[in-house]
Write a protein that holds these residues in place. Sequence first.
Motif, PDB file in Angstrom:
ATOM      1  N   PHE A   1       3.270   1.690  -1.828  1.00 32.38           N
ATOM      2  CA  PHE A   1       3.583   1.948  -3.235  1.00 32.38           C
ATOM      3  C   PHE A   1       2.434   2.683  -3.926  1.00 32.38           C
ATOM      4  O   PHE A   1       2.511   2.971  -5.108  1.00 32.38           O
ATOM      5  N   GLY A   2       1.351   2.904  -3.209  1.00 35.72           N
ATOM      6  CA  GLY A   2       0.205   3.555  -3.833  1.00 35.72           C
ATOM      7  C   GLY A   2      -0.815   2.567  -4.368  1.00 35.72           C
ATOM      8  O   GLY A   2      -1.692   2.935  -5.145  1.00 35.72           O
ATOM      9  N   ILE A   3      -0.682   1.307  -3.963  1.00 41.24           N
ATOM     10  CA  ILE A   3      -1.629   0.285  -4.429  1.00 41.24           C
ATOM     11  C   ILE A   3      -2.741   0.137  -3.392  1.00 41.24           C
ATOM     12  O   ILE A   3      -2.475   0.061  -2.192  1.00 41.24           O
TER      13      ILE A   3
ATOM     14  N   SER B   1       0.832  -1.202   0.000  1.00 41.91           N
ATOM     15  CA  SER B   1       0.000   0.000   0.000  1.00 41.91           C
ATOM     16  C   SER B   1       0.868   1.253   0.000  1.00 41.91           C
ATOM     17  O   SER B   1       0.457   2.278  -0.542  1.00 41.91           O
TER      18      SER B   1
ATOM     19  N   ALA C   1       0.778   7.725  -0.522  1.00 46.34           N
ATOM     20  CA  ALA C   1       1.862   7.361  -1.423  1.00 46.34           C
ATOM     21  C   ALA C   1       1.694   8.062  -2.767  1.00 46.34           C
ATOM     22  O   ALA C   1       2.667   8.495  -3.383  1.00 46.34           O
ATOM     23  N   ARG C   2       0.447   8.195  -3.215  1.00 41.84           N
ATOM     24  CA  ARG C   2       0.221   8.787  -4.536  1.00 41.84           C
ATOM     25  C   ARG C   2       0.508  10.282  -4.577  1.00 41.84           C
ATOM     26  O   ARG C   2       0.490  10.884  -5.649  1.00 41.84           O
TER      27      ARG C   2
ATOM     28  N   LEU D   1       3.796   7.029 -10.008  1.00 47.00           N
ATOM     29  CA  LEU D   1       3.085   8.023  -9.204  1.00 47.00           C
ATOM     30  C   LEU D   1       3.097   9.380  -9.886  1.00 47.00           C
ATOM     31  O   LEU D   1       2.207  10.193  -9.700  1.00 47.00           O
TER      32      LEU D   1
ATOM     33  N   THR E   1      -3.133   4.854   3.391  1.00 44.60           N
ATOM     34  CA  THR E   1      -1.735   4.781   2.956  1.00 44.60           C
ATOM     35  C   THR E   1      -1.558   4.940   1.445  1.00 44.60           C
ATOM     36  O   THR E   1      -0.705   5.699   0.998  1.00 44.60           O
ATOM     37  N   HIS E   2      -2.378   4.231   0.661  1.00 41.63           N
ATOM     38  CA  HIS E   2      -2.114   4.279  -0.788  1.00 41.63           C
ATOM     39  C   HIS E   2      -2.355   5.672  -1.361  1.00 41.63           C
ATOM     40  O   HIS E   2      -1.709   6.074  -2.320  1.00 41.63           O
ATOM     41  N   ARG E   3      -3.270   6.447  -0.744  1.00 41.12           N
ATOM     42  CA  ARG E   3      -3.492   7.817  -1.224  1.00 41.12           C
ATOM     43  C   ARG E   3      -2.335   8.727  -0.826  1.00 41.12           C
ATOM     44  O   ARG E   3      -1.968   9.648  -1.557  1.00 41.12           O
TER      45      ARG E   3
ATOM     46  N   PRO F   1       5.738  -1.297  -8.189  1.00 39.93           N
ATOM     47  CA  PRO F   1       5.114  -0.044  -7.764  1.00 39.93           C
ATOM     48  C   PRO F   1       4.577   0.729  -8.955  1.00 39.93           C
ATOM     49  O   PRO F   1       5.285   0.922  -9.940  1.00 39.93           O
ATOM     50  N   PRO F   2       3.333   1.148  -8.894  1.00 37.42           N
ATOM     51  CA  PRO F   2       2.768   1.896 -10.019  1.00 37.42           C
ATOM     52  C   PRO F   2       3.451   3.263 -10.133  1.00 37.42           C
ATOM     53  O   PRO F   2       3.999   3.759  -9.161  1.00 37.42           O
TER      54      PRO F   2
END
Lengths: 302, 248
Positions: free
Chosen positions: A197-199, A195, B92-93, B121, B88-90, B118-119
């Motif tokens: 990592f933005g997933i 998460s 990170a973005r 960003l 968390t994922h928001r 990792p996608p």
Amino acid sequence: MSDIPLQAVLSQVMLGLNNGAFYALLSLGLAVIYGMLEVVNFAHGALYMMGAFGALIGLEYLEAWTGIPGLRLTFWWALLLVPLVVGAFGVLVEALLLRRIARLEPIYGLLLTFGLALILEGVFANGFSAAGEPYNGKPEALEGVVNLGFMFFPRYRLFSMLVAVLSCVAVWWVIERTRLGAQLRAGTENPAVTSAFGINVPRLRSLTYFLGAALAGLAGVVAAPIYSVGPHMGAELIIVVFAVVVIGGMGSILGAVMTGLALGVLEGLVKVVYPPMANTVVFVIMALVLLWRPAGLFGREA
Amino acid sequence: MRESALVTAAASNAAAMPLLQVRDLHAWYGESHVLHGIRFEVPEGQLISLLGRNGSGRSTTLRAILGLVGRRQGSARIHGVETIALPTHRIARLGVGWCPEERAIFSSLSVEENLHLPPRLAEGGMPLDELYTLFPQLAERRRSQGTRLSGGEQQMLALARILRTGARLLLLDEITEGLAPVIVERIEATLQLLKSRAYTIVLAEQNLGVASRLADHIALIEHGQVVEAFAASELPARRADVEARLGV
Ligand SMILES: Nc1ncnc2c1ncn2[C@@H]1O[C@H](COP(=O)(O)OP(=O)(O)OP(=O)(O)O)[C@@H](O)[C@H]1O
Ligand SMILES: [Mg+2]
């Protein structure tokens, strides 16, 4: 063995392979849900049963229930839509129930899904014949038999094996070969880092439960024309499927599929050689495997 | 999508605003209260080193910025966006990359899959070629299972995989810990390169030498609080005091 005709052996092997294809499809869904979510999904048999009822209801009851004349779900439509409906039901179960206990010991997930299975069986037993109803929607194109050279085999059963094998290959490919699959595996191994990592890990979990439940629903639809559709059809099968998953190794996708097929064949062979053992051979093997390799044949030893 | 709109809106007054601003940050693991009002900020393009003894709360500070603790309270703004209530994922973005202390290379994935996981960003992440030039060992081992790598290779992979995403705020936890001197040098050189490209970096570090060569700012952490914060240029004058506090 010499007094057993080859013909009988081959035909039992084919029937066994056919049963094995169902074991594979169901244990694949179980393995995916266990591997990704660490939930031992006891409701899997009930989801399979719902898939079969989805096909039956679509064919026989939809018109009466909705009052819309001519509204019937043919087999092909059921094959497409029912897995989606069962998958969506799985997503609801995950979001409303399983997510709340995700941080607790796995036993809670097992108990919860076991309770859910009993409720679902009860609901269907209340509305439908406990003995089961035949599904009369087998498409005409799949009627009849095919000459395999060594025997005549029902065309529909061949089709059901094809659906099972293609689904298994597709699921394996998605999980092992795609980016989405890599994210699923990563989300299982380390949700915090994934998460970070933005997933969106919770969404991956929903998706996993969708996939597992949809596979059970698909197996149910495909089973409907072969076995009679009844509220307890899942409960009977799921015991064997659990044995398959234990033998193959909990969470191992390849293990679930290979073991499912192999045990189907083995059951078939035992049926020829010594029929009384046919229903227990799977459990004997399970016990032996657990003694010899507790993580299962394809599982990673801890 | 909403975050990026906010980022653009925030960028207009970016000159005055630190890229990361942490105020009165509290964090709990279950019942245990670990951070007691952490406060620091990092201007864009600068590197802050969080120094402290074992168990002082440096790793927890990084985890709390990402929302990876049991519970957190206070304020952590990234590009001016308050993240305290975001999942968390928001967070990170918003363009955050994290190297956890335990590196967390995925054992079920190959080196290349780890890099691709990792996608993206933001624009401007390092292309794979550049990463492989920076860390040639990773290129040689691209097909290997992540956990077959040596400690140094795992650390390079953990760093490389967040550089590919275009993250501009890097939270690096003990990235030189337990590594051979040549590899520490290699990682230090990489951090110098990142600084020259205006990455913003928060470095939790035990090694005072590494910290003194790289940091623009230093924050000393004790018992979940920042007890001293100063410009790295003051480090030589304060060295004795800092060493006493770190117990080295
Ligand atoms: N998952 C956890 N559950 C409960 N307590 C934790 C957890 N992780 C850390 N702690 C506690 O929080 C405090 C701060 O730990 P943290 O890992 O942030 O320290 P640190 O400064 O990074 O030190 P080091 O990395 O050298 O151990 C310590 O007392 C530690 O025992
Ligand atoms: Mg730490």
